[in-house]
Motif scaffolding. Structure first.
Motif, PDB file in Angstrom:
ATOM      1  N   ASN A 199     -39.911 -71.340 -23.084  1.00  0.00           N
ATOM      2  CA  ASN A 199     -38.560 -71.290 -23.450  1.00  0.00           C
ATOM      3  C   ASN A 199     -37.633 -72.511 -22.760  1.00  0.00           C
ATOM      4  O   ASN A 199     -36.571 -72.750 -23.161  1.00  0.00           O
ATOM      5  N   ASP A 200     -38.462 -73.434 -22.214  1.00  0.00           N
ATOM      6  CA  ASP A 200     -37.979 -74.704 -21.765  1.00  0.00           C
ATOM      7  C   ASP A 200     -36.892 -74.626 -20.851  1.00  0.00           C
ATOM      8  O   ASP A 200     -36.045 -75.551 -20.378  1.00  0.00           O
ATOM      9  N   LEU A 201     -36.576 -73.447 -20.169  1.00  0.00           N
ATOM     10  CA  LEU A 201     -35.570 -73.380 -19.232  1.00  0.00           C
ATOM     11  C   LEU A 201     -36.069 -73.725 -17.817  1.00  0.00           C
ATOM     12  O   LEU A 201     -37.346 -73.197 -17.629  1.00  0.00           O
ATOM     13  N   PRO A 202     -35.593 -74.387 -16.987  1.00  0.00           N
ATOM     14  CA  PRO A 202     -36.083 -74.885 -15.619  1.00  0.00           C
ATOM     15  C   PRO A 202     -36.527 -73.526 -14.771  1.00  0.00           C
ATOM     16  O   PRO A 202     -35.642 -72.661 -14.711  1.00  0.00           O
ATOM     17  N   LEU A 203     -37.421 -73.700 -14.114  1.00  0.00           N
ATOM     18  CA  LEU A 203     -37.835 -72.514 -13.197  1.00  0.00           C
ATOM     19  C   LEU A 203     -37.439 -72.925 -12.000  1.00  0.00           C
ATOM     20  O   LEU A 203     -37.582 -73.770 -11.253  1.00  0.00           O
ATOM     21  N   THR A 204     -36.341 -71.930 -11.541  1.00  0.00           N
ATOM     22  CA  THR A 204     -35.479 -72.138 -10.108  1.00  0.00           C
ATOM     23  C   THR A 204     -35.649 -71.051  -9.239  1.00  0.00           C
ATOM     24  O   THR A 204     -35.269 -71.187  -7.984  1.00  0.00           O
ATOM     25  N   GLY A 205     -35.956 -70.035  -9.875  1.00  0.00           N
ATOM     26  CA  GLY A 205     -36.023 -68.764  -8.830  1.00  0.00           C
ATOM     27  C   GLY A 205     -34.619 -68.115  -8.725  1.00  0.00           C
ATOM     28  O   GLY A 205     -34.357 -67.390  -7.773  1.00  0.00           O
ATOM     29  N   SER A 206     -33.665 -68.622  -9.286  1.00  0.00           N
ATOM     30  CA  SER A 206     -32.246 -68.489  -9.078  1.00  0.00           C
ATOM     31  C   SER A 206     -31.568 -66.760  -8.819  1.00  0.00           C
ATOM     32  O   SER A 206     -31.069 -66.775  -8.017  1.00  0.00           O
ATOM     33  N   ASP A 207     -32.227 -66.039  -9.500  1.00  0.00           N
ATOM     34  CA  ASP A 207     -31.912 -64.882  -9.282  1.00  0.00           C
ATOM     35  C   ASP A 207     -32.182 -64.113  -8.042  1.00  0.00           C
ATOM     36  O   ASP A 207     -31.527 -63.437  -7.484  1.00  0.00           O
TER      37      ASP A 207
END
Length: 184
Positions: free
Chosen positions: A147-155
């Motif tokens: 999905n090309d969204l960056p992997l940040t672990g934000s949640d």
């Protein structure tokens, strides 16, 4: 690649006790032995799922960052290894060492632990407070394979920060998405 969401165990649920084989150390380890002073994260993962492969490095980064804050991390694989031998204990150990998991990678041979947590997919993530009450369950972030969204672990990071800084429970919790657990 199946898109199976989390079942979203009710917040406040008590962590189910367990004792499982740690594929890296070769020892049986219990939740009581592994729980963190300030909280405990359980990941239901496996070796072959593209969703887990996608987040593996972020799981390692998050664990390395929050262990010093009294948070313990535990990974569990509950897949049927008869039909999915790539998820067997020997290969789990190899994966843990190759990826550099800074947490135990436990084998749930009977699948009883996955059932106790109502786990549905890999990765499925649960965060418990110091008393082993559920305060977060769901996705690591919005990133998925392709999905090309960056992997940040934000949640997950947001939930961990809320717990560590005693800000209460995160209101907006989205289900994780991944491959279904391979039931026997």
């Amino acid at each position: 690649m199946a898109n199976t969401p989390s079942n979203m165990l009710p917040l406040g649920s008590k962590a189910a006790d367990f004792e499982l084989f740690d594929t890296v150390s070769g020892k049986k380890l219990s939740l009581a032995q592994l729980k963190g002073v300030n909280g405990t994260v359980l990941f239901f993962i496996c070796n072959h799922c593209p969703f887990v492969i996608h987040v593996n490095k972020e799981l390692v980064r998050i664990a390395n960052e929050y262990r010093s804050k009294g948070i313990s991390f535990i990974a569990i694989s509950s897949n049927d290894v008869e039909h999915y031998p790539q998820d067997g204990p020997e290969l789990m150990k190899k994966k843990a060492l190759d990826v550099g998991y800074p947490f135990p990678y436990l084998y749930d041979k009977t699948q009883e632990v996955a059932k106790a947590y109502d786990a549905a997919c890999t990765p499925d993530t649960y965060l418990f407070d110091e008393n082993l009450n559920l305060v977060y369950r769901g996705q690591i972030d919005d990133s998925r394979p392709g999905n090309d969204l960056p992997l940040t672990g934000s949640d997950l990071r947001n939930a961990l920060d809320h717990l560590v800084h005693q800000k209460g429970i995160v209101e907006n919790q989205k289900p994780s998405m991944g491959c279904n657990i391979k039931w026997k």
